[in-house]
Write a protein that holds these residues in place. Structure first.
Motif, PDB file in Angstrom:
ATOM      1  N   ASN A 114      57.199  72.846  96.204  1.00 39.29           N
ATOM      2  CA  ASN A 114      58.264  72.184  95.463  1.00 39.29           C
ATOM      3  C   ASN A 114      59.629  72.769  95.785  1.00 39.29           C
ATOM      4  O   ASN A 114      60.631  72.063  95.812  1.00 39.29           O
ATOM      5  CB  ASN A 114      57.980  72.242  93.963  1.00 39.29           C
ATOM      6  CG  ASN A 114      56.817  71.332  93.598  1.00 39.29           C
ATOM      7  OD1 ASN A 114      56.840  70.141  93.865  1.00 39.29           O
ATOM      8  ND2 ASN A 114      55.781  71.904  93.017  1.00 39.29           N
ATOM      9  N   ALA A 143      62.009  80.679  86.253  1.00 38.41           N
ATOM     10  CA  ALA A 143      60.952  80.671  85.235  1.00 38.41           C
ATOM     11  C   ALA A 143      59.600  80.383  85.882  1.00 38.41           C
ATOM     12  O   ALA A 143      58.569  80.877  85.445  1.00 38.41           O
ATOM     13  CB  ALA A 143      61.266  79.637  84.163  1.00 38.41           C
ATOM     14  N   ALA A 144      59.620  79.579  86.959  1.00 35.79           N
ATOM     15  CA  ALA A 144      58.363  79.259  87.629  1.00 35.79           C
ATOM     16  C   ALA A 144      57.766  80.504  88.277  1.00 35.79           C
ATOM     17  O   ALA A 144      56.560  80.737  88.206  1.00 35.79           O
ATOM     18  CB  ALA A 144      58.581  78.158  88.663  1.00 35.79           C
ATOM     19  N   ILE A 166      54.773  76.517  93.949  1.00 37.39           N
ATOM     20  CA  ILE A 166      56.171  76.958  94.003  1.00 37.39           C
ATOM     21  C   ILE A 166      56.713  76.770  95.421  1.00 37.39           C
ATOM     22  O   ILE A 166      57.806  76.233  95.614  1.00 37.39           O
ATOM     23  CB  ILE A 166      56.285  78.432  93.555  1.00 37.39           C
ATOM     24  CG1 ILE A 166      55.954  78.545  92.066  1.00 37.39           C
ATOM     25  CG2 ILE A 166      57.670  78.984  93.848  1.00 37.39           C
ATOM     26  CD1 ILE A 166      55.771  79.958  91.569  1.00 37.39           C
ATOM     27  N   VAL A 220      61.591  71.103  86.881  1.00 40.33           N
ATOM     28  CA  VAL A 220      61.405  72.546  87.037  1.00 40.33           C
ATOM     29  C   VAL A 220      62.216  73.050  88.223  1.00 40.33           C
ATOM     30  O   VAL A 220      62.876  74.084  88.150  1.00 40.33           O
ATOM     31  CB  VAL A 220      59.909  72.890  87.227  1.00 40.33           C
ATOM     32  CG1 VAL A 220      59.752  74.354  87.606  1.00 40.33           C
ATOM     33  CG2 VAL A 220      59.125  72.580  85.975  1.00 40.33           C
ATOM     34  N   PHE A 221      62.170  72.305  89.333  1.00 39.28           N
ATOM     35  CA  PHE A 221      62.812  72.796  90.547  1.00 39.28           C
ATOM     36  C   PHE A 221      64.179  72.159  90.778  1.00 39.28           C
ATOM     37  O   PHE A 221      64.607  71.940  91.898  1.00 39.28           O
ATOM     38  CB  PHE A 221      61.885  72.613  91.744  1.00 39.28           C
ATOM     39  CG  PHE A 221      60.671  73.479  91.618  1.00 39.28           C
ATOM     40  CD1 PHE A 221      60.730  74.818  91.981  1.00 39.28           C
ATOM     41  CD2 PHE A 221      59.490  72.985  91.081  1.00 39.28           C
ATOM     42  CE1 PHE A 221      59.636  75.644  91.820  1.00 39.28           C
ATOM     43  CE2 PHE A 221      58.387  73.810  90.925  1.00 39.28           C
ATOM     44  CZ  PHE A 221      58.459  75.142  91.295  1.00 39.28           C
ATOM     45  N   THR A 231      58.416  68.116  83.733  1.00 33.91           N
ATOM     46  CA  THR A 231      57.919  67.519  84.962  1.00 33.91           C
ATOM     47  C   THR A 231      58.286  68.423  86.134  1.00 33.91           C
ATOM     48  O   THR A 231      59.242  69.200  86.063  1.00 33.91           O
ATOM     49  CB  THR A 231      58.535  66.131  85.198  1.00 33.91           C
ATOM     50  OG1 THR A 231      59.946  66.282  85.209  1.00 33.91           O
ATOM     51  CG2 THR A 231      58.132  65.165  84.110  1.00 33.91           C
ATOM     52  N   THR A 232      57.526  68.312  87.213  1.00 33.12           N
ATOM     53  CA  THR A 232      57.736  69.154  88.379  1.00 33.12           C
ATOM     54  C   THR A 232      59.172  69.053  88.876  1.00 33.12           C
ATOM     55  O   THR A 232      59.807  70.038  89.207  1.00 33.12           O
ATOM     56  CB  THR A 232      56.767  68.723  89.487  1.00 33.12           C
ATOM     57  OG1 THR A 232      55.448  68.820  88.954  1.00 33.12           O
ATOM     58  CG2 THR A 232      56.876  69.610  90.689  1.00 33.12           C
TER      59      THR A 232
END
Lengths: 462, 1082
Positions: free
Chosen positions: A126, A49-50, A123, A40-41, A36-37
């Motif tokens: 977020n 990785a993003a 990117i 990720v952040f 999920t977003t």
């Protein structure tokens, strides 16, 4: 009436079971192959990785806007390449008669460009909401994302003219977005690059020169100022790169190798693929029996001065049925076994360009000597004597001619140079004859986009 | 259409029913009484019922009459006999005169059905004594004071009538056979059964027999044209290929996101893969969609592993009454597949062996090399382009005298199939069993040794306790299928240049003739690219039911379904152009569906006032998982290593899983007032994990009513030619949730490649929690009538289904970063139409019968409203007030006689052709379609033939063509009639050879987007013929039957293209199959 009692209990049981378990039963595990977003952040590692995902997507396929396409399609549209594949789609680019439904137009250029911009925007958005990432990492990623947002807007605006400026991830806005005029697009490009310049580190964040650092941003900014004819700033930015002493011109045959001292930004081809670079894979012939897919035009070949070593180091030839085919040979490896280390990287920005940017800026600022000396560095490297051009007009032409051979089939330089110097009609009109219309300088807005976004307008001539 | 009319007329010519006044002609001299009986039975509809004793007492008969009434003949014959007779319906009952009184007895008995279940409420009637009684709860009865020579007639709704001679016996076990083909035939519905007579909803039944008469391997293909309102389309003629089913029209605006396939339920368990595709790798059967994972037409059918031999019946549920209890899954209809059940009786063995062969049916005739070469030169001449070795290598570098008939080479072989089925079944009153096994093998019309093999095991066990209270039923199917094909359908290569070199001088596959490296593939190389899909399919269901007290049944149904497909595909060196840097690669895929379901239910039956109420209430808990993994290896050093990953220099893998949880509570109330007035109410509340938070639950429901007006008093008193009449109607709401899992989440996925030894992450999709179910509101009104004692049954139904909240991949401009987003569109799609079906016994004689069944559907699809259509991305795809399959395009007005290029109408006369010139030019929906079946039986021979007919407009050859005529592709003969010189009036423009030509532009930008690519695709197809001969049928119920069958035998059509069903000459058409077989039961 005992039977009713049983019934009541049973129904109560069923209803009860169904209701109580309701919300809970239909909760499902998340998919195993997606994140999920939020997650990720949430930490440095996945945020990195993003941004790595952005690089990886840029090099994912051959002949897409960030990976090879800019070296092929604009070269076909300009006076650099002939095509021998018999592929009608590519012939349309040589004939400057690109249909509005051209497949690579939408897929390889426009669409992929905006996909990368979306990824950069996702990117940026977020990351700005996230508080759990270390500041250094955050700045670097932020800067890289801004760099690529500017980078792809730059190529889009130079291919299509005024283009939509995509600045958020909200599809409701982006779906009805109209074309911004060229000035507005450039303003944003400059703004993003100036931000990026502040954010990214001087050193490359990882080994090798395959991620964006401050000099990559500066070098690209120099080019943007050149295109904007902001000679002073162009000279300053190019000068900043040149004077850093981090990079220096390398020998011709080392220029496109990972070890090249000249490169400012390279892209790492995917290790799992058999191609080395998109350019090498596209330009080098399959075998010694068959003509290469593309060959260099006579006009390009005749632009070389006889002693030019680039003609032998960056161009190769083969003879099929008594016809000689010249093809780009900057990248010398067509393919390697999948998984084997890559021996060449795709060069995005290099010192050669910075000298020529500064030469052109200096010439326009009436610093002819300075311009000559920058130009001569490039000429001498190619085994050529100093330039003989000593007035502004001749010098500017000499710089353009130098750019033509120095950047042959490299990132669409020739096509953009002809357009920004207003020479398309003269030069391409003479070569392409009745196929050339002045409106061909801009690619058409892809038809699919026109259909799904009524705010878009078509370029004249399509 | 002519043929159809003739057949329908013939079907309506009834032989007049022969009554008691019919003429008898006979001459007997001292003949035994029994031979008199025989003659009369032959000449009339009557049968004699008599005992051995009666015959023993009889005297020889001498009589000679011509065209005399039966009444008089009987009077005459029995005048001299010590016997008397009475006539009861179709029977003439013979009794020994004056024996009545002293032989009265009491008999007891029990009535059961084939499953050994007691049949309560069955009527037992003694013909002679004229006494009757109903069976009790346990199916038992006692009849007192009846003749020891009586005839018992046992009848019950849903069963065939049985007649049994008492013959001095006093104890009877009477087994009733479940009625088939009549109004009282059992019909499977959601969570239960009913009969045609008492059904309030729209349910159409196709029996296993009907399916097995057709030599097709996919049970869905066997439903083609058999069910009114249902369109069944075979995607290709390859074994294992998918079959698309659409019940009552198209509802989906976006077929890439949702599908409008019905819900498939096998033995009460929703089939995990439904009617999607099973393959994850591309094969000759079709391509999986990479964007949504939803099936594109084609692909490996999940039904290819299921054997038609295991099918008892298939029921198609259409209206709200029948489908609302399936809630969010019932909008597009429900198809209930019931596998074979055991029957009480002696142990029976059945062996069926069948074999046959298939060829392609329709395809197009293509140019010879000479014609091809002329065509190419003509194209170059037209374009004023000089052919060179690079733009015309097919003319200058290749041998232009060579000719290969690629159609014959690639798809001209004969496919063979063989099929063996064996089963054993039997059991006693408490326990019955059925065990079946089968093997099926089918080859292709491609060259080479490719085949699809299937092995199946079917088990059914049934046990009921002595007190009939507890019942357990287990059914299990385990099927294995091995589909060995190639990666590409070779039919798509029949249009390669006919002078393409296939083999070089040394007999190897040829490439790059004349040294010109081309992208033209040698199609035979594709045969090297092997593909195999191994399917394992387990479908099992356990049902427990218990009747604690009278009227109450509690039931637990639990099912498990596991379908997994293991695929592999190879791309060896030999299949690639050696000069184009071939890389050996192999792909492996695993796709596994697992689903379990538990449905507790309670049923309560009670008489309330004069009616019978039946309440069912239950819950559903279902969990379904899908796991997909794939591995790709490339850079092998040898072709021999392609079966493994070990030899690959680079390996890439992916694995994903998804989960779907679903729960529901449902209820149904059925109330039957004296078989006259019927009300059926159903409700369901559904919860599904497919939707975002707050969008997971929804309610559905329906009401159905029926009035059997022939059961009204006034009808009973005045019997007429109408023997059955029912008016029924239903209204309700259902849903459609056929959408992939997790689509509401905005997630990031690891990127395809790593970068600097680390994997990247990229956004997968846009965040969007707002979408919800699609809703369909269904209305139906129907009339069902029976005439001439139900010999002719007709039904007519009007339906109107309105679908709203359409789930669409709302197409986005790519400036949004994605190509689409999911939304519920406020559009309303209406499917309405008329459905007719008919079944009639045209002739019924002792040795000959002729029955006809027919169905006809007149559908109408309409996009009623679509707010904001004109500014939506669908502005050029749909038109309000028109069908979803509207042809909205330029109007093709012919070839410009001067320039020789296609012309379309400039509607707004602005001298440029833009999409503003689009107009509505009809639609590609069928105007009407149906089927017509005739069955003729003469003694031991049965002959069936079945026609399918469709009236429709479809995409013709011109739509299939990849490039305009003149490019480096072979052309069908019909393009010979094209523009050659100024002034030519034709429908096909001049040949052209490159995309930079005006003729290319007129083709690509105008003609291709005009109605010129559509044409009549109506057809009448002799879909099936089957002829069987029963060699043996003896008293020990041993039967030996020989049969031949044919499928897709011929097609009458004006269609310009390949097959009017698949509508592509570059895809394998459905095959013509002839088979023969033998069945032995003992």
């Amino acid at each position: 009436m005992k039977q009713f009692l049983y019934l009541k209990y049973f129904f109560a049981f069923i209803f009860g079971a169904a209701f109580f378990s309701c919300e809970k039963f239909i909760e499902v595990d998340l998919p195993t192959d997606q994140l999920t977003t939020q997650s990720v952040f949430s930490n440095d590692e996945s945020a990195v990785a993003a941004i790595r995902g952005l690089y990886s997507e840029i090099t994912r396929n051959n002949v897409y806007i960030g990976h090879g396409a800019m070296s092929v399609y604009p070269a076909l549209s300009a006076d650099e390449l002939n095509v021998h594949t018999g592929n009608p789609t590519e012939i349309a680019y040589v004939n400057n008669g690109i249909p509005v439904n051209s497949f690579p137009l939408l897929t390889n250029l426009w669409q992929k460009g905006y996909f990368h911009i979306y990824q950069a925007n996702a990117i940026l958005e977020n990351l700005s909401h996230s508080n759990s990432i270390s500041p250094a990492v955050k700045d670097q990623i932020f800067g890289e994302a801004k760099f690529f947002r500017a980078f792809f807007h730059f190529y889009l605006v130079n291919l299509f003219g005024p283009v939509p400026l995509a600045m958020s991830t909200d599809y409701r806005d982006n779906a009805v977005i109209a074309r911004s005029d060229t000035t507005a697009v450039y303003q944003q490009i400059v703004a993003d690059l100036l931000d990026a310049q502040k954010l990214v580190s001087i050193n490359y964040p990882t080994p090798e020169k395959v991620r964006v650092n401050k000099f990559a941003v500066t070098a690209f900014l120099a080019r943007v100022y050149l295109y904007l004819k902001d000679w002073t700033r162009a000279e300053t930015e190019a000068g900043a790169v040149i004077n850093s002493n981090v990079y220096k011109l390398s020998t011709l045959n080392n220029t496109f190798l990972p070890v090249s001292s000249e490169t400012i930004l390279q892209l790492l081809p995917p290790i799992t693929q058999i191609w080395n670079t998109s350019e090498g894979f596209s330009f080098l012939p399959f075998s010694s029996f068959a003509s290469p897919s593309y060959s260099l035009t006579n006009s390009l070949m005749s632009a070389f001065e006889p002693a030019d070593e680039r003609k032998t180091n960056w161009v190769n030839s083969m003879v099929i049925n008594t016809t000689t085919y010249y093809y780009p040979f900057k990248y010398k490896v067509k393919s390697v076994a999948a998984g084997a280390p890559k021996t060449e990287y795709s060069v995005v920005l290099r010192m050669g360009e910075q000298y020529l940017i500064r030469a052109e800026a200096r010439a326009n600022l009436n610093n002819l000597t300075g311009a000559q000396s920058d130009l001569n560095l490039i000429r001498n490297r190619a085994g050529l004597p100093n330039t003989t051009a000593n007035d502004l007009g001749a010098l500017l032409l000499a710089i353009q001619k130098e750019r033509q051979v120095e950047f042959l089939c490299e990132w669409g330089h020739r096509w953009f140079d002809l357009k920004r110097t207003g020479r398309t009609d003269n030069i391409l009109g003479a070569i392409k004859g009745s196929n050339w219309q002045p409106t061909d300088a801009w690619y058409p807005i892809p038809q699919g986009e026109m259909l799904s976004n009524s705010s878009l307008t078509q370029n004249p001539g399509y | 259409m002519k043929i159809l009319c003739v057949l329908l007329t013939a079907a309506s010519l009834y032989l007049p029913a022969r009554g008691i006044s019919q003429g008898i002609t006979l001459a007997l001299q001292n003949a035994p009484l029994e031979s008199f009986f025989k003659v009369v039975e032959q000449q009339s509809n009557f049968s004699f019922v008599y005992s051995k004793e009666a015959i023993a007492e009889s005297k020889p008969v001498t009589i000679e009459v011509k065209n005399e009434t039966l009444e008089k003949v009987l009077k005459n014959v029995f005048a001299n006999q010590p016997l008397s007779y009475s006539i009861n319906e179709k029977f003439i009952i013979i009794k020994i005169s004056g024996k009545k009184k002293d032989s009265l007895i009491e008999i007891r008995g029990k009535v059961i059905n084939e499953d050994g279940e007691a049949v309560p409420g069955a009527t037992v009637f003694a013909q002679v004594t004229n006494k009757g009684i109903s069976t009790n709860e346990r199916g038992e009865f006692i009849l007192r004071d009846i003749s020891d020579d009586d005839i018992l007639v046992i009848s019950s709704v849903g069963y065939y009538k049985e007649e049994i001679r008492v013959n001095k016996e006093t104890n009877f076990l009477i087994r009733l056979r479940i009625a088939a083909g009549t109004l009282d035939e059992t019909v499977v519905i959601a969570y239960g059964t009913t009969t045609h007579r008492l059904n309030t909803g729209s349910v159409f039944k196709v029996s296993g027999e009907e399916i097995r008469k057709q030599p097709v391997s996919n049970i869905l293909a066997a439903l083609q044209a058999r069910v009114p309102g249902m369109v069944v389309t075979q995607s290709t003629g390859l074994p294992g290929s998918s079959v698309q089913v659409q019940v009552r029209g198209r509802t989906a605006l976006d077929l890439s996101l949702t599908d409008d396939q019905p819900l498939f339920v096998i033995d009460g368990v929703p089939y995990a893969p439904n009617n999607g595709y099973l393959n994850t790798l591309r094969s000759a059967l079709g391509v999986p969609s990479t964007t949504t994972g939803v099936a594109l037409p084609g692909g490996l059918s999940p039904f290819s592993s299921i054997s038609p031999s295991d099918i008892e019946s298939i029921e198609v549920l259409k209206d709200a009454d029948a489908t609302a209890i399936y809630g969010s899954r019932g909008a597009n209809g429900v198809i209930l597949i019931t596998t074979k059940k055991s029957k009480v009786g002696k142990t029976t063995f059945n062996l069926n062996v069948q074999g046959g062969f298939s060829k392609i049916t329709r395809s197009m005739d293509l140019f010879s090399t000479e014609q091809y070469v002329d065509m190419r030169y003509e194209a170059f001449k037209n374009d004023a382009v000089t052919p060179t070795r690079s733009n015309a290598f097919d003319l200058l570098a290749w041998d232009t005298t060579r000719y290969t008939d690629f159609k014959k080479l690639l798809i001209g072989e004969t496919a063979h199939f063989s099929d063996v089925q064996a089963s054993v079944s039997g059991g006693n009153l408490n326990t019955v069993f059925f065990l079946g096994m089968g093997y099926h093998s089918e080859t292709t019309v491609f060259p080479g040794d490719l085949k699809d093999e299937r092995g199946t095991i079917h088990v059914n066990l049934n046990h009921v306790t002595q007190d009939q209270k507890f019942r357990v039923q287990l059914s299990g199917n385990y099927n294995v299928d091995n589909n060995n094909l190639i990666s590409t359908d070779l039919t798509s290569y029949i249009n390669v240049p006919p002078n393409l070199q296939v083999y070089d001088s040394s007999g190897n596959l040829a490439w790059n003739e004349g040294g010109v490296v081309t992208d033209i593939l040698n199609p035979l190389a594709l045969l090297e690219q092997e593909y195999s899909a191994k399917t394992d399919n387990l479908i099992s269901n356990l049902q427990l039911s218990y009747k604690p007290i009278k009227g109450i049944t509690v039931r637990l149904s639990a099912g498990f379904n596991d379908v997994s497909v293991n695929e592999s595909k190879t791309v060896p060196y030999s299949s690639q152009n050696p000069l184009q840097n071939p890389v050996r690669s192999a792909s492996f895929g695993l796709n596994s569906f697992k689903s379990w379901i538990i449905e507790p239910q309670a049923e309560y039956e009670r008489n309330i006032f004069k009616g019978k109420a039946d309440i069912i209430i239950g819950g559903t808990f279902q969990k379904q998982t899908n796991e997909v993994s794939s591995l790709d290896g490339s850079g092998y050093v040898s072709d021999d290593l392609l079966g493994s990953l070990n030899g690959a220099s680079s390996v890439r893998g992916s694995k994903s899983s998804s989960q779907y949880n679903y729960e529901a509570i449902f209820g149904r109330l059925n109330y039957n007032w004296e078989n006259k007035y019927l009300v059926n109410l159903s409700v369901r509340r559904d919860g599904s994990s497919k939707f975002g938070p707050d969008k997971q639950f929804a309610n559905f429901g329906a009401a159905g009513v029926a009035w059997l007006f022939t059961n009204e008093g006034f009808f009973k008193k005045n019997p007429s030619f109408i023997s059955f009449g029912k008016i029924r109607g239903s209204y309700g709401k259902t849903g459609n949730d056929k959408i992939a899992n997790y689509l509401y989440l905005d997630t990031w996925t690891p990127t395809f490649n790593s970068y600097q030894n680390g994997s990247g992450l990229a956004p997968t999709r846009l965040f969007n929690p707002d979408y919800h179910w699609e809703k369909t509101t269904k209305l139906e009104i129907a009339v069902e009538l029976g005439f001439f004692k139900d010999r002719l049954l007709v039904s007519a139904a009007y339906y109107r289904h309105q679908s709203s909240n359409q789930l669409v991949q709302y197409k986005l401009p790519t400036t949004s970063g994605f190509t689409s987003v999911i939304r519920n569109l406020p559009a309303l799609v209406q499917n309405s139409g008329l459905e007719f079906s008919l079944s009639s016994v045209n002739i019924k004689m002792k040795n000959f019968s002729w029955t006809t069944t027919a169905n006809l559907t007149i559908p109408k699809n309409e996009l009623v409203s679509f707010p904001g259509l004109s500014i939506s991305p669908y502005a050029l795809q749909y038109v309000e007030g028109q069908s979803l399959n509207v042809i909205y395009a330029y109007k093709y007005i012919g070839v410009d006689a001067a320039k020789g290029i296609y012309k379309v109408e400039d509607l707004n006369k602005d001298n440029i052709i833009t999409t503003a010139d689009y107009q509505v030019l009809g639609n590609s929906d069928p105007k009407f379609f149906g089927g017509l079946q005739n069955t003729l039986e003469y003694k031991k021979i049965q002959f069936d033939f079945f026609f399918q007919f469709v009236s429709q407009v479809g995409r013709t050859y011109f739509s299939n063509a990849i490039n305009p005529e003149g490019f480096r592709y072979n052309l069908p003969m019909l393009t010979q009639d094209h523009w050659r010189k100024q002034g030519d009036v034709t429908t096909i423009q001049r040949f052209t050879q490159a995309t930079n030509q005006a003729a290319y532009n007129s083709w690509a930008n105008e003609f291709r987007r005009s109605d010129g690519v559509f044409g009549d695709a109506s057809f009448i197809r002799l879909k099936n013929i089957s002829l069987s001969y029963t060699l043996l049928n003896d008293a020990q119920s041993r039967t030996l039957r020989l049969y031949v069958a044919g499928q897709n035998l011929f097609t009458i059509t004006n269609y310009k293209g390949g097959d009017p069903e698949t509508q592509s000459y570059l895809r394998m058409p459905p095959l013509r199959t002839i088979s023969a077989g033998i069945q032995y039961t003992f």
